[in-house]
Write a protein that holds these residues in place. Sequence first.
Motif, PDB file in Angstrom:
ATOM      1  N   ARG A 283      -2.376  -4.217  14.278  1.00  0.00           N
ATOM      2  CA  ARG A 283      -0.826  -4.105  13.507  1.00  0.00           C
ATOM      3  C   ARG A 283      -0.191  -4.907  12.426  1.00  0.00           C
ATOM      4  NH1 ARG A 283       4.847  -4.905  16.968  1.00  0.00           N
ATOM      5  NH2 ARG A 283       6.061  -4.977  15.125  1.00  0.00           N
ATOM      6  N   GLY A 284       0.132  -4.249  11.398  1.00  0.00           N
ATOM      7  CA  GLY A 284       0.464  -5.168  10.201  1.00  0.00           C
ATOM      8  C   GLY A 284      -0.581  -5.771   9.431  1.00  0.00           C
TER       9      GLY A 284
ATOM     10  N   ASP B 298       8.020  -3.682   8.876  1.00  0.00           N
ATOM     11  CA  ASP B 298       6.748  -2.701   9.491  1.00  0.00           C
ATOM     12  C   ASP B 298       7.133  -1.452   9.816  1.00  0.00           C
ATOM     13  OD1 ASP B 298       5.391  -5.059   9.631  1.00  0.00           O
ATOM     14  OD2 ASP B 298       5.556  -5.566  11.771  1.00  0.00           O
TER      15      ASP B 298
ATOM     16  N   PHE C  22       5.915  -2.006  19.915  1.00  0.00           N
ATOM     17  CA  PHE C  22       6.256  -2.183  18.575  1.00  0.00           C
ATOM     18  C   PHE C  22       7.433  -3.497  18.156  1.00  0.00           C
ATOM     19  CE2 PHE C  22       8.109  -1.307  14.288  1.00  0.00           C
ATOM     20  CZ  PHE C  22       7.199  -1.271  13.467  1.00  0.00           C
TER      21      PHE C  22
ATOM     22  N   ARG D 123      11.048  -8.663   9.748  1.00  0.00           N
ATOM     23  CA  ARG D 123       9.700  -8.125   9.868  1.00  0.00           C
ATOM     24  C   ARG D 123       9.546  -6.643  10.675  1.00  0.00           C
ATOM     25  NH1 ARG D 123       6.314  -9.352  13.948  1.00  0.00           N
ATOM     26  NH2 ARG D 123       7.793 -10.389  15.157  1.00  0.00           N
ATOM     27  N   PHE D 124      10.513  -6.361  11.419  1.00  0.00           N
ATOM     28  CA  PHE D 124      10.384  -5.113  11.955  1.00  0.00           C
ATOM     29  C   PHE D 124      10.749  -3.974  10.930  1.00  0.00           C
ATOM     30  CE2 PHE D 124      11.374  -7.435  16.177  1.00  0.00           C
ATOM     31  CZ  PHE D 124      10.071  -7.382  16.614  1.00  0.00           C
TER      32      PHE D 124
ATOM     33  N   ARG E 158      -6.758  -6.914   2.298  1.00  0.00           N
ATOM     34  CA  ARG E 158      -8.068  -6.193   1.861  1.00  0.00           C
ATOM     35  C   ARG E 158      -9.191  -7.160   1.452  1.00  0.00           C
ATOM     36  NH1 ARG E 158      -6.540  -1.746   2.473  1.00  0.00           N
ATOM     37  NH2 ARG E 158      -5.137  -0.603   1.411  1.00  0.00           N
TER      38      ARG E 158
ATOM     39  N   GLY F 256       0.871  -1.153   0.225  1.00  0.00           N
ATOM     40  CA  GLY F 256       0.068  -0.167   0.108  1.00  0.00           C
ATOM     41  C   GLY F 256       0.788   1.266  -0.078  1.00  0.00           C
ATOM     42  N   ARG F 257       2.264   1.226   0.536  1.00  0.00           N
ATOM     43  CA  ARG F 257       2.806   2.527   0.595  1.00  0.00           C
ATOM     44  C   ARG F 257       3.254   3.025  -0.796  1.00  0.00           C
ATOM     45  NH1 ARG F 257       8.593   0.893   0.366  1.00  0.00           N
ATOM     46  NH2 ARG F 257       8.346  -1.402   0.020  1.00  0.00           N
TER      47      ARG F 257
ATOM     48  N   ASP G 233       6.685   0.285   6.517  1.00  0.00           N
ATOM     49  CA  ASP G 233       4.918   0.501   6.011  1.00  0.00           C
ATOM     50  C   ASP G 233       4.425   1.151   6.864  1.00  0.00           C
ATOM     51  OD1 ASP G 233       2.931  -1.065   4.656  1.00  0.00           O
ATOM     52  OD2 ASP G 233       2.438  -1.455   6.637  1.00  0.00           O
ATOM     53  N   GLN G 234       4.499   1.062   8.534  1.00  0.00           N
ATOM     54  CA  GLN G 234       3.669   1.699   9.386  1.00  0.00           C
ATOM     55  C   GLN G 234       3.807   3.260   9.547  1.00  0.00           C
ATOM     56  OE1 GLN G 234       2.846  -1.441  12.018  1.00  0.00           O
ATOM     57  NE2 GLN G 234       1.713   0.170  13.479  1.00  0.00           N
TER      58      GLN G 234
ATOM     59  N   ARG H 295      -2.646  -3.428   8.116  1.00  0.00           N
ATOM     60  CA  ARG H 295      -3.361  -2.248   6.975  1.00  0.00           C
ATOM     61  C   ARG H 295      -3.600  -2.687   5.667  1.00  0.00           C
ATOM     62  NH1 ARG H 295      -1.094   2.758   6.453  1.00  0.00           N
ATOM     63  NH2 ARG H 295       1.097   1.925   6.317  1.00  0.00           N
ATOM     64  N   HIS H 296      -2.595  -3.727   4.937  1.00  0.00           N
ATOM     65  CA  HIS H 296      -2.874  -3.838   3.599  1.00  0.00           C
ATOM     66  C   HIS H 296      -3.705  -4.829   3.472  1.00  0.00           C
ATOM     67  CE1 HIS H 296      -0.281  -0.306   3.540  1.00  0.00           C
ATOM     68  NE2 HIS H 296       0.524  -1.046   4.128  1.00  0.00           N
TER      69      HIS H 296
END
Lengths: 260, 660
Positions: B150-151, A202, A144, A198-199, B156, A2-3, A205-206, B153-154
């Motif tokens: 968390r995580g 994330d 987080f 993963r971090f 769908r 999405g980013r 992404d976040q 968001r995408h």
Amino acid sequence: MGRQIGEVILDLKNISLSFGGVKALSDISFDVREHEIRAIIGPNGAGKSSMLNVINGVYRPQQGEIVLRGEHFANMTPARAARAGIARTFQNLALFKGMTVLDNIMAGRNLQMRANLFQQAIWFGPARREELAHRAKVEEIIDFLEIQHIRKVPVGRLPYGLQKRVDLGRALAMEPQILLLDEPMAGMNVEEKQDMCRFILDINDQFGTTIVLIEHDMGVVMDISDRVVVLDYGRKIGDGAPDEVRANPDVIRAYLGTSN
Amino acid sequence: MVATAGAQKVDENLDTFPRLLIRHGQVRPTRTAMREKDLGIWQSWTWAEVLQNARALACGLAALGFGRGDRLAIVGDNRPRLYWAMAAAQMLGGIPVPMYQDAVAEEMAFVLEDAGVRIAVVEDQEQVDKLLEIKERCATLTHILYDDARGLRHYRQPFLVGLDEVIAAGRIHDQNQPDFLDQEIAKGDGNDVAIMLYTSGTTGKPKGVCQTHRALIAAASGGCAFDGLGENDEVLSYLPMAWVGDNLFSYAEALVAGFTVNCPESGETVMNDMREIGPTFYFAPPRVFENLLTQVMIRMEDAGRIKRWLFDYFMGVARRCGAEILDKRAVPLRDRLLYALGEVLIYGPLRNVLGMSRIRVAYTAGAAIGPDLFRFYRSIGINLKQLYGQTETCAYVCLQPDGQVKLDTVGPPAPGVEIKIAEHGEILVRSPTLLKEYYRQPEATAEAIDAEGFFHTGDAGFIDSDGHLKIIDRAKDVGRLKNGAMFAPNYIENKLKFFPYIKEAVAFGHEREMVCAFINIDMGAVGNWAERRGIPYSGYVDLAGKKEVLDLIQQCVEQVNAELSADGQMAATQIHRFLVLHKELDPDDDELTRTRKVRRRFIAEKYAILVDALYGGKASQYIETEVKFEDGRRGKVAADLVIRNAKVFPQRTNDGATNR
């Protein structure tokens, strides 16, 4: 994903750096776009860490310039880089071993603290409110990075993999726009590497943080990066998407071996 | 045995959990019902808030099409909102099905399909990913609701909804039409199934145990009355929600007694959280008590000389009289004074470090607890007791009453419970807390509950002269050696596991001429032991193969043999040969159940080559084993295992009971 990868946020132009007669970097140019994960790879001594040190002003290149969000920096310093929203982690960790995880990450908030020394000393009014707000932010980072269980443990007592995570937390506490990671996965086992990947994803992404990372582990780099720069003996020999780089014959020769 | 009549009687107006929750919302609206540590701060919810949230969630679920008789899967750590989901499903007449959060996707698929789950409420991305992987195969599953976004968001997928959204939508619905939910709750009946809990699958595929509101409430009120639990108690809820014990202690008893349930920040912070909360009522399987003790011992060994001397001296005092003082029995004045001094210097601070300062009642169950371990906790003033029960009986069969705690029994039958020992030694139970049925398995149900209404526990045991039940082993595991002597593998394994250095053990001997055993070392304890002796090692496999470690384990085995030799009919089952396994037995490799019981038969097949070597008289055996890593990849470990002979002792005829 999405980013949205945005405009060029950091542009490095014709950077050359030498220590006496040793040429660490010669005439290197590349750019970093907003929100992307940009990797710098290369064999030992290729100039990767030097490159990172140039970006955040630890080394001053003899030639070339850094353009950060349209602003030209001929001589970057670590302090200016920090104020401009660049945070980094270190290969050899930059933590206060005797302090707790919480305090270490809190130290990363230093730049955002406004209260003066006197107010902080007597922990009065604004200083107190400020500390609460910072603590809340730090707790978000602890959550987080999933390190609640070691919140009050002195960093020196932690295993290496966790220390790296704390180092990342300290850098994140700055709420950086650009995060420089110096070999975030060096010396980790498979599971720790996966956690770290993963971090990184994330964070990117976040928080939309732009990430520039140096890494040895090719697999990891190819998996998580959007674009890769390849250095060899201080020169840029490749630049592009992971697949392009992987197919580049120069890169194969320099980095992956010469057999084919 | 005194059966308190009131203990099992369920108030007609309060015979379902939603009704109990509503009553607490009215009677004690401002008292704290739940706490959870989040972002470093304990957040709390009052009974009124819990009721409101559960109502909102119920309406939200109804809006998604969830209704009477539907199954709601719940997967995650102990989170307040997951407990609310349980209550919400029950308000609508649905059945919550809590599942083990560390199960792999494959295991989850089985339960989801078997239970015909309609909606799944899960904690986070990890669980969502697992469910997405298997969703195709579960035709009935319409929605997945997540707690932590968390995580995600995408993601769908339209069937993926945040719990927040569901609660918010439900709240509006509940405010507009409160009658809807009230009517649904009124339709509920005490004999409705309140929950489905899946058995661990030690024997074959897991089975869904259907427990009614009435059965659980009977067990919970029995338990609360037995130990005098009330609204002032605090419990830390940290054991898997899929396990009957958590359901009884953190949900059913909390709703019956109105006490506060505390959810830890994360699985790793339990120790810290416990220290902060100071629960008054505590439950843990023996494994947890063992780990705590191991940690204490490791730290004591690293402590300074004066501290170590103090600790050793006062632990000696505690061993001599601590348990007696707890039981209020006569103790010489000198010991009493010394104990009082020890209380100030050692026991009090130690309980504080363990987070057990306020504990009034602590229970353990699920496996045999070592006598040393059990005595240790009791001797430092923690009222640790044993209970016996299983999923099918709401974990409520035997409870040890205060003052009548024995090391090797699980106590007399709990109020309202009837016990009978079958001819072949199996324990049979009749009580109002028995399961209604195994879900969609009438044959299995008929097999488990006989015509007289007795549930066949599958455990072997006997009732001693005081009327206390003593468990020996699983009835089907009790075998015979070739010479006819009774062989109870669990009994032997437990004796081995009581040593801190031994994490798991597997004994073989059925239809063999002698007993042999596999041993798993405890990496923490043995590692520390090796470090202090300057023995270098590179990892588990290396450590497990060290000569010094084998010597250490040999001493343990021989001590067990010495005990067995004095243990009457068990004397013939001393361990003749053993080896130390090169890898830890692991639920991911199917060697242990999720509740960490050894799957003896599976292990015997998987390591047949080692069993043959043990009985074939070989001195060593090379083996390569495939292991599954947490990320699902596979790898191999190989080792040349040394097989040792252990000293066996002639049978001693003096009386059998030994308490070391």
